[in-house]
Design an enzyme around this catalytic site. Structure first.
Site, PDB file in Angstrom:
ATOM      1  N   ASP A  92       0.866  -1.182   0.000  1.00 14.14           N
ATOM      2  CA  ASP A  92       0.000   0.000   0.000  1.00 14.14           C
ATOM      3  C   ASP A  92       0.905   1.235   0.000  1.00 14.14           C
ATOM      4  O   ASP A  92       1.468   1.597   1.032  1.00 14.14           O
ATOM      5  CB  ASP A  92      -0.901   0.025   1.239  1.00 14.14           C
ATOM      6  CG  ASP A  92      -1.981  -1.046   1.227  1.00 14.14           C
ATOM      7  OD1 ASP A  92      -1.702  -2.161   0.732  1.00 14.14           O
ATOM      8  OD2 ASP A  92      -3.080  -0.787   1.734  1.00 14.14           O
ATOM      9  N   LYS A 155      -6.747   3.569  -3.382  1.00 12.37           N
ATOM     10  CA  LYS A 155      -7.130   3.573  -1.969  1.00 12.37           C
ATOM     11  C   LYS A 155      -7.332   5.009  -1.521  1.00 12.37           C
ATOM     12  O   LYS A 155      -6.582   5.905  -1.903  1.00 12.37           O
ATOM     13  CB  LYS A 155      -6.030   2.875  -1.158  1.00 12.37           C
ATOM     14  CG  LYS A 155      -6.213   2.880   0.356  1.00 12.37           C
ATOM     15  CD  LYS A 155      -5.088   2.095   0.997  1.00 12.37           C
ATOM     16  CE  LYS A 155      -5.052   2.261   2.518  1.00 12.37           C
ATOM     17  NZ  LYS A 155      -3.931   1.516   3.135  1.00 12.37           N
ATOM     18  N   LYS A 185     -10.070   0.515  -2.471  1.00 16.93           N
ATOM     19  CA  LYS A 185      -9.972   0.275  -1.026  1.00 16.93           C
ATOM     20  C   LYS A 185     -10.357   1.538  -0.279  1.00 16.93           C
ATOM     21  O   LYS A 185      -9.776   2.601  -0.498  1.00 16.93           O
ATOM     22  CB  LYS A 185      -8.562  -0.169  -0.643  1.00 16.93           C
ATOM     23  CG  LYS A 185      -8.403  -0.426   0.862  1.00 16.93           C
ATOM     24  CD  LYS A 185      -7.020  -0.958   1.183  1.00 16.93           C
ATOM     25  CE  LYS A 185      -6.784  -1.025   2.698  1.00 16.93           C
ATOM     26  NZ  LYS A 185      -5.433  -1.543   3.042  1.00 16.93           N
TER      27      LYS A 185
END
Length: 221
Positions: A92, A155, A185
Site C-alpha cells: 500500500d 485507496k 480500497k
C-alpha cells in the site's frame, strides 16, 4: 443493523486488519495476527519495519512511503522491494500527494510505476491518494494514472491526515473512474458497520480497518 444485508463473514472477507501506529510493538503485531484469525478477515496491514511476520492463512500487506508520500520514488521502490522480500504479498503505497494537488499527474504515474517495477507483477499494489485533500478532478486523474502505472487498487486514505479519511463520495467517484478494472480500497475513519456497508455500496472492494471487531460486531451472522 446496517441497511444492506451483508453478513459478518462477507464483510470480513474484504478487510485488511490494520496496525500502523508508530508506537506499535512486535507484541502488538502478534496480537493483531491472532485477532485477525479470530475475526476471519482477509489480510493484515503493518508497517514495513515489523516484517517479517508469521501470519499463515492471512495475506500480509505493508505500507510504503507512509504516511506523507514525500519520499523519493526510488526510496519507495526500495522500501517496497524489501517488504516483498520479507514476505509482504501486498504493498500500500502513498503517492506524492502534492504532485496530485498541483495537477502533475505524470509525476503521480511515474511514482507508482517506479514501485510497480521494483516489486514486479506478482504482488498486489494499492495506491493511496489521500482523497480528503484532493479535488474531484485530482481524484479522477490520480486514479487514471495509478491504473496506467499498473496498480491493482486505488485507496482513499492513510487514516493519518488531519483533513480526514474515506468518504462515500470519494469512493463512488473512484469506483466510477476505474470501472471495475481495478479495485477500490476505502480506509480511514470507518468505525461502524453502517459506515463499512456504505463504502461497499459506493463501490469499495476492500476495507482498511483498525477497529475491525467493532465494525464486524454490528453485522448479522
Amino acid at each position: 443493523m446496517p441497511d444492506v444485508a451483508l453478513t459478518r463473514s462477507e464483510v470480513a472477507a474484504l478487510v485488511d486488519h490494520t496496525l500502523l501506529k508508530p508506537e506499535a510493538t512486535t507484541a502488538d503485531v502478534d496480537a493483531l495476527i491472532t485477532e485477525a484469525r479470530s475475526l476471519g478477515v482477509l489480510a493484515i496491514c503493518v508497517s514495513p519495519s515489523m516484517l517479517p511476520v508469521r501470519a499463515a492463512g492471512l495475506v500480509t500487506a505493508a505500507v510504503v512511503g507512509f504516511p506523507s508520500g514525500k519520499h523519493h520514488s526510488l526510496v519507495k521502490g526500495a522500501e517496497a522491494r524489501l517488504a516483498v522480500d520479507q514476505g509482504a504479498q501486498e504493498i500500500d503505497m502513498v503517492i506524492d500527494i502534492g504532485a496530485a494537488v498541483a495537477g502533475d499527474f505524470n509525476a503521480v504515474l511515474a511514482d507508482v510505476l517506479t514501485v510497480r517495477e521494483a516489486i514486479g507483477d506478482g504482488p498486489v499494489l494499492k495506491v493511496i491518494l489521500e482523497t480528503a485533500v484532493l479535488t474531484d478532478h485530482a481524484i479522477v486523474e490520480s486514479c487514471r494514472a495509478a491504473e496506467r502505472a499498473g496498480a491493482n487498487f486505488v485507496k482513499t486514505s492513510t487514516g493519518f491526515h488531519p483533513a480526514g479519511g474515506a468518504s462515500v463520495d470519494a469512493v463512488r467517484l473512484m469506483a466510477q473512474t476505474v470501472g471495475g478494472r481495478i479495485g477500490v480500497k476505502a480506509s480511514g475513519g470507518i468505525r461502524t458497520a453502517q459506515a463499512a456497508i456504505d463504502m461497499i455500496d459506493a463501490g469499495a472492494t476492500r476495507l482498511g480497518l483498525s477497529g475491525t471487531r467493532a465494525v464486524l460486531d454490528g453485522l448479522p451472522d
